[in-house]
Design a protein around this motif. Structure first.
Motif, mmCIF file in Angstrom:
data_model
loop_
_atom_site.group_PDB
_atom_site.id
_atom_site.type_symbol
_atom_site.label_atom_id
_atom_site.label_comp_id
_atom_site.label_asym_id
_atom_site.label_seq_id
_atom_site.Cartn_x
_atom_site.Cartn_y
_atom_site.Cartn_z
ATOM 1 N N UNK A 164 0.845 -1.203 0.000
ATOM 2 C CA UNK A 164 0.000 0.000 0.000
ATOM 3 C C UNK A 164 0.881 1.253 0.000
ATOM 4 N N UNK A 165 1.982 1.195 0.736
ATOM 5 C CA UNK A 165 2.906 2.330 0.770
ATOM 6 C C UNK A 165 3.476 2.600 -0.614
ATOM 7 N N UNK A 166 3.940 1.543 -1.275
ATOM 8 C CA UNK A 166 4.464 1.715 -2.627
ATOM 9 C C UNK A 166 3.388 2.242 -3.568
ATOM 10 N N UNK A 167 2.156 1.798 -3.376
ATOM 11 C CA UNK A 167 1.055 2.264 -4.214
ATOM 12 C C UNK A 167 0.871 3.779 -4.059
ATOM 13 N N UNK A 168 0.849 4.254 -2.819
ATOM 14 C CA UNK A 168 0.686 5.691 -2.586
ATOM 15 C C UNK A 168 1.876 6.482 -3.124
#
Length: 366
Positions: free
Chosen positions: A202-206
């Motif tokens: 999710x962090x990489x997505x953001x």
């Protein structure tokens, strides 16, 4: 018609080539070799660079899909991923049965596919399915923020929860002299909360969504210099952490650890490569390889069995000597995997046209 983003294709191609490259270490016995000497130092740096593979895919997902909204059409988008996964799993299972001689029945095959074990590298599929279903809601959260500052705080918060613990909770602050030989103990002290580290996708997505909206640019020479420096520092550090024993795959050098930095630097560098004046044939190759990259990743396990275990292990029995063959072996695995993936997509295309026709003829005859 919307112009195709060739830089996104380039990023996807580099990411899938990095997957094949980092699996070189897995299949040559690197993780069972004592970490000493210049060769292992170089391979630790090699690993630090190519461990950007999965994070690059995740950042690219955020970069490309941050405008997706809740709709029936959106959810249908997962079907292509599932279809290629099933076809790749069938290919891997057939290889296990008829080439490796493993016992594979219809029941075990179905269970392996449902357990994401049919294709041996399918852990990513299980993770991606969950991320895919969260994406519309992640986008609502991201775009619900009113300013650049708020979005920066979101990204930094996610980094603090999911990635910072992987780096900071990786030291032994109790054992005397641990810093002189960190490989002597794997007992570490928790310095920051680490409960949410598994949310690193999710962090990489953001991060990808943020890079799409604000298009961070770094001068190319500086960007390249920082990337080389990061790879050198992290590679040397991991060499130091594992010195004298087999490579220690600590949380710091796993997905979502230090490769946050190398991933962002490489992503930004590739994002601003001038592709417009490249020869047409190279552009077409990028588009094609990008289009089959998912299947390429999944069937690369079969290519690994053929190249590493069928040839390299036979002719180069010493694991340490195999490491010298990466300039030859990796391109061979990549090309063989691309061929296998091409067949998968061809089968899917043919089946996609044939099945509706058969159903139509059946209904007509009834």
């Amino acid at each position: 018609m919307k112009e195709r983003n060739l830089n996104a294709d380039l990023i996807r191609c580099v990411a899938v080539f990095s997957v094949v490259s980092v699996h070189f270490l897995l299949n040559t016995g690197f993780y069972g070799i004592t970490v000493v000497g210049k060769k292992m130092l170089a391979m630790c740096m090699f690993r630090s660079f190519f461990m950007t593979c999965v994070p690059m895919f995740l950042v690219l997902t955020g970069y490309l899909m941050n405008q997706k909204t809740l709709s029936r059409r959106y959810y249908k988008g997962i079907l292509k991923t599932l279809e290629i996964y099933v076809l790749a799993s069938i290919a891997c299972l057939l290889y296990k049965k008829y080439v490796m001689g493993n016992t594979v029945t219809l029941q075990t095959a179905i269970l392996d596919i449902l357990n994401y074990k049919g294709a041996n590298y399918a852990w990513y599929v299980e993770m991606y399915i969950g991320l895919f279903f969260m994406i519309p809601f992640l986008n609502l959260a991201y775009h619900g923020l009113k300013s650049k500052r708020e979005k920066q705080i979101l990204v930094l918060t996610m980094i603090s929860l999911t990635m910072l613990p992987k780096i900071l909770n990786n030291f032994n602050l109790v054992t005397e002299g641990w810093w002189l030989l960190p490989s002597s103990s794997k007992d570490y002290n928790k310095l920051v909360p680490g409960f949410f580290t598994s949310l690193y996708p999710v962090t990489y997505y953001f991060i990808g969504a943020y890079l799409r909206e604000y298009d961070i640019k770094i001068k190319k020479k500086l960007n390249l210099l920082l990337l080389i420096l990061a790879v050198a520092v992290f590679g040397t550090y991991n060499f130091y952490r594992s010195y004298g024993v087999d490579f220690i795959w600590g949380s710091n050098c796993s997905w979502g650890g230090e490769n946050l930095i190398t991933t962002v630097l490489l992503f930004v560098l590739l994002l601003h490569v001038k592709i417009d004046k490249w020869p047409s044939i190279i552009k077409k190759a990028l588009v094609y390889l990008s289009g089959i990259s998912f299947g390429l990743y999944l069937v690369s396990w079969i290519a690994d069995q053929i190249v590493y275990h069928g040839f390299l292990e036979v002719y180069v029995p010493e694991a340490g000597d195999r490491l010298y063959y990466f300039p030859i072996v990796i391109p061979c695995v990549f090309l063989l995997s691309a061929l296998g993936s091409s067949i998968l997509y061809l089968v899917r295309s043919v089946a996609g046209k044939a099945i509706p026709s058969i159903v139509h003829l059946t209904n007509k005859s009834l």
